[in-house]
Motif scaffolding. Sequence first.
Motif, short mmCIF file in Angstrom:
data_model
loop_
_atom_site.label_atom_id
_atom_site.label_comp_id
_atom_site.label_asym_id
_atom_site.label_seq_id
_atom_site.Cartn_x
_atom_site.Cartn_y
_atom_site.Cartn_z
N UNK A 145 0.86 -1.18 0.00
CA UNK A 145 0.00 0.00 0.00
C UNK A 145 0.90 1.24 0.00
N UNK A 146 0.27 2.41 -0.01
CA UNK A 146 1.04 3.65 0.06
C UNK A 146 1.25 4.33 -1.27
N UNK A 147 0.52 3.90 -2.31
CA UNK A 147 0.66 4.50 -3.63
C UNK A 147 -0.11 5.81 -3.76
N UNK A 148 0.07 6.44 -4.91
CA UNK A 148 -0.60 7.69 -5.23
C UNK A 148 -1.67 7.42 -6.28
N UNK A 149 -2.86 7.93 -6.07
CA UNK A 149 -3.94 7.74 -7.02
C UNK A 149 -3.92 8.84 -8.08
N UNK A 150 -3.99 8.45 -9.35
CA UNK A 150 -4.01 9.43 -10.43
C UNK A 150 -2.63 9.97 -10.75
N UNK A 151 -2.61 11.14 -11.41
CA UNK A 151 -1.38 11.83 -11.78
C UNK A 151 -0.43 10.93 -12.55
N UNK A 152 -0.88 10.35 -13.68
CA UNK A 152 -0.01 9.44 -14.44
C UNK A 152 1.23 10.13 -14.98
N UNK A 153 2.35 9.47 -14.87
CA UNK A 153 3.60 10.04 -15.34
C UNK A 153 4.79 9.33 -14.74
N UNK A 154 5.96 9.89 -14.97
CA UNK A 154 7.21 9.25 -14.56
C UNK A 154 7.27 9.01 -13.05
N UNK A 155 6.77 9.95 -12.26
CA UNK A 155 6.89 9.85 -10.80
C UNK A 155 5.91 8.85 -10.19
N UNK A 156 4.94 8.37 -10.97
CA UNK A 156 3.93 7.47 -10.41
C UNK A 156 3.89 6.11 -11.12
N UNK A 157 4.93 5.75 -11.85
CA UNK A 157 4.88 4.50 -12.60
C UNK A 157 4.64 3.28 -11.70
N UNK A 158 5.10 3.35 -10.46
CA UNK A 158 4.95 2.20 -9.56
C UNK A 158 3.54 1.99 -9.05
N UNK A 159 2.61 2.89 -9.40
CA UNK A 159 1.25 2.82 -8.86
C UNK A 159 0.22 2.28 -9.85
N UNK A 160 0.67 1.86 -11.03
CA UNK A 160 -0.27 1.48 -12.08
C UNK A 160 -0.18 -0.01 -12.38
N UNK A 161 -1.35 -0.65 -12.44
CA UNK A 161 -1.44 -2.08 -12.66
C UNK A 161 -2.43 -2.36 -13.79
N UNK A 162 -2.44 -3.59 -14.26
CA UNK A 162 -3.35 -3.99 -15.33
C UNK A 162 -4.00 -5.32 -15.01
N UNK A 163 -5.13 -5.56 -15.65
CA UNK A 163 -5.79 -6.86 -15.62
C UNK A 163 -5.72 -7.43 -17.02
N UNK A 164 -5.10 -8.58 -17.17
CA UNK A 164 -4.95 -9.23 -18.48
C UNK A 164 -5.61 -10.59 -18.47
#
Length: 215
Positions: A145-164
């Motif tokens: 936990x501890x991620x940032x919601x929104x603000x997509x970009x270089x500083x938030x790459x670790x907060x984005x996931x996908x469903x495949x």
Amino acid sequence: MNVFFLLSLCLLVCVARAASPAPVLDVDGNKVRAGVKYYILPLVRGRGGGLTLGPRTNNTCPLNVLQEQNESQVEDNKGSCRRKERVWFVSNGLPLTFSPVDKKGIVRESTDMNIKFSAQSICADSTVWKLGSYDEATGKYFITAGGVEGNPGRSTTGNWFKIDKSGEYYKLVFCPGVCNFCKVICKDIGIHIEGGKRFLALTDTSPFLVFFKRA
């Protein structure tokens, strides 16, 4: 002129629809929607329940994402002869919400999104998922936990996931596409067992197959 314009518009709409990734479906066959609470549950039974937050080490915060303990098995009396049957109960874990990067209402396959527990935490950190730092002892990247919601970009790459899709089923993936020039890790999310607990971590071999149940 009007006919040509309408035909062109129709062609553009059809191409756009064809290019859209397929919607993610819940266990009832309904489209998974952004901002709605769901449980993420394991496809394989008998190896733990839904997802929750918990400490991995003595350093409590940020909390790790892990599975609830094994499903509980109880004996139930059935029939006139009071025959005992074993009944399995699955712990759903904590509910979560999905926030796609495109801010649209439908959650789609292979699309960047934030995943957030809809629950209070004992830590001051947010309950948004993020990729933790590399753990040298295990050679793993854990999900915390501890991620940032929104603000997509270089500083938030670790907060984005996908469903495949994995065959006919779903899996969770870390492969952020919110920064075109960033070098990122692309791996499935699997289960790492440590101290009897089942933590979510990146894997090269065995993806964690899941389904989604509306809370």
